[in-house]
Each structure stands twice: as structure tokens, then as C-alpha cells.
Write a protein that holds these residues in place. Structure first.
Motif, PDB file in Angstrom:
ATOM      1  N   TYR A  38       4.140 -41.008  31.934  1.00 11.17           N
ATOM      2  CA  TYR A  38       4.879 -41.861  32.864  1.00 11.17           C
ATOM      3  C   TYR A  38       4.966 -41.222  34.242  1.00 11.17           C
ATOM      4  N   LYS A  39       4.915 -42.063  35.252  1.00 13.42           N
ATOM      5  CA  LYS A  39       5.126 -41.645  36.636  1.00 13.42           C
ATOM      6  C   LYS A  39       6.020 -42.706  37.282  1.00 13.42           C
TER       7      LYS A  39
ATOM      8  N   TRP B 148       5.615 -46.404  36.329  1.00 10.58           N
ATOM      9  CA  TRP B 148       4.235 -46.602  35.891  1.00 10.58           C
ATOM     10  C   TRP B 148       3.997 -45.913  34.555  1.00 10.58           C
TER      11      TRP B 148
ATOM     12  N   HIS C 294      -2.340 -40.290  42.897  1.00  9.57           N
ATOM     13  CA  HIS C 294      -1.523 -39.276  42.226  1.00  9.57           C
ATOM     14  C   HIS C 294      -0.050 -39.354  42.612  1.00  9.57           C
ATOM     15  N   GLU C 295       0.255 -40.019  43.721  1.00  6.33           N
ATOM     16  CA  GLU C 295       1.653 -40.174  44.145  1.00  6.33           C
ATOM     17  C   GLU C 295       2.279 -41.464  43.612  1.00  6.33           C
ATOM     18  N   GLY C 296       1.506 -42.276  42.909  1.00  4.50           N
ATOM     19  CA  GLY C 296       2.036 -43.514  42.377  1.00  4.50           C
ATOM     20  C   GLY C 296       1.896 -44.703  43.301  1.00  4.50           C
TER      21      GLY C 296
ATOM     22  N   SER D  77       4.854 -37.204  29.766  1.00  4.80           N
ATOM     23  CA  SER D  77       3.649 -36.920  30.547  1.00  4.80           C
ATOM     24  C   SER D  77       2.848 -38.161  30.900  1.00  4.80           C
TER      25      SER D  77
END
Length: 543
Positions: free
Chosen positions: A411-412, A415, A370-372, A409
Motif C-alpha cells: 500500500y501507498k 493506493w 514512486h510518490e503516488g 508493503s
């Protein structure tokens, strides 16, 4: 651990994306094949009545020019959006190419749409024109009436109706227009409405360089080349048709085979595979499941040499049965409406039954938390694509039209999140767990629905199943299976218990379905994917 084959590693190492500033699929690719192999068959079209015709690449280029002439005569120009709500009519291919040639934005749609769907698409896409067939005129007119849409209506069939233009009449009266729009590679070319499980569909916009993203799809997954004939069974309204019925085969100079029929028919599919020189079959998992259940060991598939599957994971047992019955391997592929081919099984690499395979050449694919952060092997996480400037693959969608929040939403950082979850093993192979919102949490265990569905399919009584989370006071959630039984099998309590024991004995016992419901059908999206979310919502609302 296994040694990943050298050929696959070399393909990944040497693969490079074409990144032109300007690109037009008709002007740059179709025209090139029309010059280098003008007589090679580009399209072999048939219908269920046995009618057929063939078009060479030079003839296909002329067809695109004729469509361009029709579109311009109807007042459609560069930047206008055209809804093409058609099936596998022969004109579908030239209309799509004609739109691309003049710089219009084509938005394919399925013939299963209803008036409210048409109304939504007309407004959401800001459509200038809609092209459809005789069978849908009433439905489209009803949809138009709902929103008082003032655009251009074109009927691709021969029927006449007030307020509708005849495509064939325009085609006869209009001169072919060979002028190709000078389209920037990053300008909009296609708009696909995704097959969402809830809410209104998203409008996925693809750029003119999208076909270049299917370079690996054609050369490495379909493994097609000039002289080959690719038959893709997907509906033209699904982005999968852009993959294997349009861009990927023609990017590598192969031909496209098509069957225009009302619905899938197993007998006719086998007959056509035996009758025509089809070298590559691209079909959804459902088709392979149906065919192996019939046992096609005696089928004379004299030309078929390549089989691929996409849309959702394919059960390992089906892959094994297909190989036993036909001697052919099924090469699975993974991608989305928003992307091109991301992961799959390719020539020159060992396959692992049930695995998604390895990243496609040109794709930097990972499993992240969840943090990439990239997670360790054997750890579950989100499937993500590295889209940093040096690694971003060709073929990524531009945006969700007029929806910045939805676009952001997915994209992170650097990523892109596919919305699916998976694990990588020690060899780097990806293993599908499920949609991020499909994973079942039961007494602390995380259970992917696909694994349970695969085990259930191995039982001879099961034709198809969908597994979802069902509420439970003690465990929070438990596994529930909605099951379509094989022909001739009667639904009984004893059978439920037998299936539960079967799953317990075949996989980790905590994964067995504590609840089973026999059903006649399963809710599915237009593209044939099971709407697990709909079944899950039904379970929770009832509780």
C-alpha cells in the motif's frame, strides 16, 4: 486516438458494487438460484475416461448441505481452516461450498505439493483439517510427520488408512445440514497461498464478500448468463479457479463445466470442446499457444462463443492466429490472487492487440510514480488501485495472514500496488511492461521482458521463451532469452544469430537478446507462470 465504445462507457458509469454487512455465498447466491432456476445445470463434471454427471442448482444446494454435515461430523466448525488439497474431483465444489456455508475458512491447494509444502501450509494456515485424495495420502502423511500436526485428516476417495476419515462414509452417515452461518461480509472465508517466485508463499486472506467482487468477472468479462456453460482449465489450487470455476459463473447463474484429468492434453481438449456444449473457454496463455501451433482451423467448435485468457499477457500473434483459425476473439483479463478482475477487454469496446485493455467496471485503476502521483500517458509506472473509501472495489484481499509488514508493503496511501508495471496510452488502454522486479535496465534503456518474448514467439522455431536480465560489464545488464524450441528444430549457433536478427528487425534493436540459451523446460510456478526471478538469480550467481 479511437472513440471508446459507448456500451463500455455506460457499463462503467452504471456499475455499482453490492456492499452488504452480512453475506454468505451459499445462503445468499446459490440458494437464490436454487429457488429461481432449480433445474438449471450448475455443474457438468467429466473425467478423462468419459464418465460424467450433472448437478442442477437445487442439487448443488443439497450437496453443499451434505458437505456441511460431513464437516460438522468431523469436528470442523466456524472459523476453522480446512486445507483442500485436491484436483478437479467432483467433490471439490461441494466441499468448498460446505466450508463457506458453515463459516469455516477453506484453503485450496494444488496436488503438486510436496511434503515440505504440506508441512508449511498446515502450520502457516493454522489448519484444523486437511482433505485430500488417495494419490496424496503418503505425501500428506510425510508432511504431517514433519511438524507433528494433530488435526483432522479426511480422504475424499474410497481408500482406507489409519488416522484418516472417509469422506464418502461420513457423507452416507451424516444428515445434510442446511443451516447457513450468519457470516459478516468482512470475515475470513478463503486463504490462498500465492505462487511466489522466491521464498515461502504468502497467505492471502479473502473475505466472505469476495464472490461479490466477481460480479464484473462473470457479467462483463466472461459475459456469461443463465444457460451458458463455462469451462476453466485452471488448477483448483490456483485462485483463478475461484474466478471462473466457482464464483463468477454462479454469480450470474451460468453453469460450470469441468474435466478431471491428470494433465493438459491438447487432443482431448479439442475433443471435449467439440463434444460438449461449452459456450465459454477460460484458459491460460500456454494453452492457446499450444493449440494455435497445431492449427485448429478444422475443429468444429459449434457451441463455443467466448474465449478469455488470464495469468500472464498473451502474445498478439497468438490472438490473431486464434481468430483466424476459429473466428473467435480472445478477451484478455488482468488480476491477481489478491484481487478480482482489474483490467481487460470487454464487449462493446475496441481492442488493441497486445494491450491489457481498459479498467473493469467498478475498478479505479491507474499508473502511478514512486510518490503516488498519476503519471502522464505513455509514461511507465506502477499499476495501482484506488482504495479510498468511496472507490475501493469489492473482492480486495483482507491481508497476508499474520504478516503486517508484508501487508503494509503493498500500500501507498490510498493506493494498492499490484507489483506490476505498465503504461497507459492516449486512449486510456493499459500496456503491460513487466513485474516491477523483472524490468531490464541496459545502457539506460528500460526493457520489458514480455515484449521480447512476444517477438520471439512469432518466429516459427520458438515454442516458448523467458527473457531476463543478465549481467554485463559494459551495459550493466543485457537481455538474455531462455528458449524452448519447437518440435523438430535443432539448436545451433546459426539459429541463435537468426533469432537475434529477427528481434532486431521486429522491434527496437536495443531490445534484442544479446545472450540466448536453448533449454528443454522453464521453471514455473504452480499456476504456470514463468519464474523469471529464478532464472535471473541463476544468471547473477553464475557471474
Amino acid at each position: 486516438m479511437i472513440n471508446i465504445a459507448q456500451k463500455y462507457l455506460e457499463d462503467r458509469e452504471t456499475f455499482q458494487w453490492d456492499r452488504p454487512e452480512k453475506y454468505n455465498f451459499v445462503g445468499d447466491t446459490i440458494s437464490a438460484w436454487a429457488q429461481s432456476q432449480p433445474d438449471a445445470i450448475a455443474l457438468h463434471w467429466t473425467n478423462s475416461e468419459g464418465n460424467e454427471f450433472k448437478r442442477s442448482f437445487s442439487q448443488l444446494r443439497e450437496d453443499a448441505a451434505r458437505a456441511a454435515g460431513v464437516l460438522k461430523a468431523a469436528g470442523i466448525g466456524r472459523g476453522d481452516t480446512v486445507l483442500a488439497i485436491m484436483s478437479r474431483e467432483a467433490r471439490w465444489w461441494e466441499i468448498v461450498l460446505g466450508c463457506i456455508q458453515i463459516g469455516a475458512i477453506v484453503s485450496p491447494g494444488t496436488v503438486q505439493l510436496k511434503p515440505k509444502d504440506i508441512a508449511y501450509r498446515l502450520e502457516a494456515a493454522k489448519a484444523k483439517a486437511i482433505i485430500t485424495n488417495d494419490a496424496l495420502l503418503d505425501i500428506v502423511d510425510d508432511g504431517i510427520a514433519k511438524v507433528n500436526w494433530p488435526g483432522v485428516r479426511i480422504n475424499v476417495d474410497a481408500g482406507e488408512r489409519a488416522n484418516w476419515l472417509s469422506y464418502e462414509a461420513l457423507r452416507k452417515s451424516s444428515e445434510p445440514d442446511f443451516q447457513v452461518a450468519d457470516t459478516p461480509a468482512d470475515s475470513a472465508a478463503l486463504c490462498y497461498f500465492t505462487s511466489g517466485t522466491t521464498g515461502q508463499p504468502k497467505l492471502t486472506v479473502h473475505r466472505h464478500d469476495y464472490p461479490l467482487g466477481h460480479k464484473a468477472t462473470g457479467s462483463h468479462w466472461l459475459a456469461a448468463k443463465p444457460g451458458d456453460m463455462v469451462w476453466n482449465l485452471s488448477d483448483t489450487g490456483w485462485a483463478k479457479a475461484a474466478w471462473s470455476s466457482l464464483f463468477a459463473p454462479w454469480m450470474v447463474g451460468a453453469g460450470v463445466f469441468a474435466l478431471h484429468c491428470a494433465s493438459f492434453d491438447a487432443e482431448q481438449t479439442l475433443e471435449w470442446l467439440e463434444k460438449y456444449e461449452i459456450t465459454t473457454l477460460c484458459a491460460p496463455p500456454t494453452v492457446y499457444r499450444i493449440l494455435v501451433r497445431r492449427d485448429i482451423s478444422d475443429a468444429k467448435l459449434k457451441s463455443l462463443s467466448r474465449c478469455v485468457s488470464a495469468g500472464e499477457p498473451l502474445n498478439p500473434e497468438v490472438i490473431d492466429l486464434w481468430r483466424t483459425q476459429t473466428g473467435l476473439r480472445i478477451y484478455e483479463g488482468y488480476g491477481q490472487t489478491e484481487t478480482v478482475l482489474l483490467c481487460g477487454n470487454f464487449d462493446g469496446m475496441e481492442s488493441k492487440a497486445g494491450s491489457m485493455g481498459l479498467p473493469a467496471p467498478g475498478i479505479s485503476l491507474q499508473v502511478i510514480d514512486h510518490e503516488g502521483n498519476i503519471v502522464d500517458p505513455e509514461q511507465e509506472g506502477d499499476i495501482a488501485i484506488d482504495i479510498s473509501p468511496s472507490k475501493k472495489p469489492q473482492g480486495m484481499f483482507a491481508c497476508y495472514l499474520d504478516d503486517e509488514v508484508r501487508t503494509a508493503s503493498v500500500y501507498k496511501g490510498d493506493w494498492y500496488l499490484t507489483g506490476d508495471r505498465a503504461m497507459r496510452d492516449q486512449d486510456g488502454y493499459f500496456w503491460f511492461v513487466g513485474r516491477a522486479d523483472d524490468v531490464i535496465l541496459s545502457s539506460g534503456y528500460r526493457i520489458g521482458p514480455f515484449e521480447v518474448e512476444s517477438v520471439l514467439f512469432e518466429h516459427e522455431a520458438v515454442a516458448e521463451s523467458a527473457v531476463v536480465a543478465s549481467p554485463d560489464e559494459t551495459r550493466g545488464e543485457v537481455v538474455k532469452a531462455f528458449i524452448i524450441l519447437a518440435k523438430g528444430v535443432e539448436p545451433t549457433e546459426a539459429l541463435k544469430e537468426e533469432l537475434q536478427r529477427y528481434v532486431k528487425n521486429s522491434t527496437a534493436p536495443y531490445k534484442y537478446p544479446r545472450k540466448i540459451e536453448f533449454v528443454e523446460s522453464l521453471p514455473k510456478t504452480i499456476s504456470g507462470k514463468i519464474k523469471r526471478k529464478e532464472l535471473k538469480m541463476q544468471e547473477w550467481e553464475q557471474s
